[in-house]
Design an enzyme around this catalytic site. Structure first.
Site, PDB file in Angstrom:
ATOM      1  N   SER A  77       0.830  -1.209   0.000  1.00  0.00           N
ATOM      2  CA  SER A  77       0.000   0.000   0.000  1.00  0.00           C
ATOM      3  C   SER A  77       0.865   1.260   0.000  1.00  0.00           C
ATOM      4  O   SER A  77       2.004   1.256   0.476  1.00  0.00           O
ATOM      5  CB  SER A  77      -0.902   0.025   1.233  1.00  0.00           C
ATOM      6  OG  SER A  77      -1.786  -1.068   1.221  1.00  0.00           O
TER       7      SER A  77
HETATM    8  N1  SAM Z   1      -1.125  -4.730   4.003  1.00  0.00           N
HETATM    9  C1  SAM Z   1      -0.345  -5.015   2.825  1.00  0.00           C
HETATM   10  C2  SAM Z   1       1.062  -4.512   2.920  1.00  0.00           C
HETATM   11  O1  SAM Z   1       1.416  -3.879   3.922  1.00  0.00           O
HETATM   12  O2  SAM Z   1       1.824  -4.798   1.990  1.00  0.00           O
HETATM   13  C3  SAM Z   1      -0.972  -4.536   1.543  1.00  0.00           C
HETATM   14  C4  SAM Z   1      -2.142  -5.321   1.202  1.00  0.00           C
HETATM   15  S1  SAM Z   1      -2.579  -5.446  -0.486  1.00  0.00           S
HETATM   16  C5  SAM Z   1      -3.109  -3.824  -0.844  1.00  0.00           C
HETATM   17  C6  SAM Z   1      -4.073  -6.409  -0.239  1.00  0.00           C
HETATM   18  C7  SAM Z   1      -3.820  -7.838   0.186  1.00  0.00           C
HETATM   19  O3  SAM Z   1      -5.055  -8.421   0.587  1.00  0.00           O
HETATM   20  C8  SAM Z   1      -3.277  -8.703  -0.949  1.00  0.00           C
HETATM   21  O4  SAM Z   1      -2.077  -9.288  -0.553  1.00  0.00           O
HETATM   22  C9  SAM Z   1      -4.368  -9.739  -1.157  1.00  0.00           C
HETATM   23  O5  SAM Z   1      -3.883 -11.001  -1.550  1.00  0.00           O
HETATM   24  C10 SAM Z   1      -5.010  -9.786   0.224  1.00  0.00           C
HETATM   25  N2  SAM Z   1      -6.381 -10.308   0.270  1.00  0.00           N
HETATM   26  C11 SAM Z   1      -7.395 -10.138  -0.597  1.00  0.00           C
HETATM   27  N3  SAM Z   1      -8.503 -10.770  -0.163  1.00  0.00           N
HETATM   28  C12 SAM Z   1      -8.167 -11.371   1.013  1.00  0.00           C
HETATM   29  C13 SAM Z   1      -8.882 -12.179   1.954  1.00  0.00           C
HETATM   30  N4  SAM Z   1     -10.161 -12.532   1.775  1.00  0.00           N
HETATM   31  N5  SAM Z   1      -8.225 -12.604   3.052  1.00  0.00           N
HETATM   32  C14 SAM Z   1      -6.928 -12.268   3.275  1.00  0.00           C
HETATM   33  N6  SAM Z   1      -6.202 -11.514   2.410  1.00  0.00           N
HETATM   34  C15 SAM Z   1      -6.816 -11.066   1.301  1.00  0.00           C
END
Ligand code: SAM
Length: 228
Positions: A77
């Site tokens: 992010s």
């Molecule tokens: N917090 C992260 C970081 O510091 O790098 C950035 C997150 S990224 C914008 C969104 C993440 O949410 C992705 O890695 C994606 O695979 C995960 N994601 C999407 N749906 C999800 C779910 N139902 N449960 C857990 N993770 C999920």
């Protein structure tokens, strides 16, 4: 030219030198200018080395205020987004925080720097495994989970704080259920392109909802998200 030994390369990559600390201080000033006020959030961002989440070829992007691809179609992010969500979460030392969407693990490190006990869940197996292997090398030790975080982690509930780092179509009931009394949930909700940041506070069983700016997250997948 002789190839550098991979071990040496990794040490260099993990190194946090004067230049990187300087770039991080500049990033903190950028975030302050954009309206982030919580000194503890700014201090945490000033401490966590963001460059170690980037491949060598992309190091110059590490301290710019923008999201960046981390593979598997996902992103680390934007620092402003991390700071904004963390500020709204009002993290106190000792808080039990659930993070949905481990991704690179950067947000989890920021929460840990603020003294939280962090449970982080990721839906993508490769990203889960990478973060689980990498963060402890930096000295950051959240509890890692693999699975559908749209359902939370009921076995470890209740949580003082829940942060969702992917865009949800609705607020998942499961996350409201797993929020403890006095707890705060910060979650972007909207369509696949644009979401409004919500802060939901639970007090004596009553929910209060506040709406903030619009953001653009990758979709929250899973049962209470956009599906598989
Ligand atoms: N917090 C992260 C970081 O510091 O790098 C950035 C997150 S990224 C914008 C969104 C993440 O949410 C992705 O890695 C994606 O695979 C995960 N994601 C999407 N749906 C999800 C779910 N139902 N449960 C857990 N993770 C999920």
């Amino acid at each position: 030219m002789a190839k550098k030994c991979p071990f040496l390369r990794q040490i260099e990559m993990l190194e946090d030198n004067y230049r990187q600390r300087g770039l991080r201080n500049k990033l903190v000033k950028v975030l302050q200018n954009k309206g982030i006020k919580d000194e503890r959030v700014l201090a945490a961002i000033g401490k966590v080395p963001r460059h170690v989440f980037f491949e060598n070829a992309f190091l110059e992007h590490a301290y710019q205020d923008k999201a960046f691809p981390i593979g598997e179609g996902q992103t680390i992010s934007q620092p402003y987004t991390v700071a904004f969500q963390t500020e709204k979460l009002e993290v106190k030392p000792g808080d039990k925080v659930l993070e949905i969407g481990t991704g690179s693990g950067y947000q989890a490190c920021v929460l840990l720097e603020m003294g939280a006990k962090v449970f982080t869940i990721e839906y993508n197996k490769k990203l889960y495994e990478t973060a689980k292997a990498f963060l402890p090398k930096l000295g950051y030790k959240p509890f890692f989970f693999f699975g559908d975080g749209s359902k939370g982690i009921p076995a470890k509930a209740p949580y003082d704080k829940i942060i969702v780092t992917a865009g949800a179509p609705v607020v998942p009931d499961a996350l409201i259920d797993q929020l403890g009394d006095g707890g705060i949930l910060v979650i972007p909700v909207g369509d696949r392109n644009k979401q409004v940041m919500l802060k939901i506070t639970k007090k004596n069983g009553k929910l209060t909802k506040e709406e903030f700016d619009y953001f653009s997250f990758v979709p929250l997948l899973g049962e209470q998200g956009w599906g598989k």
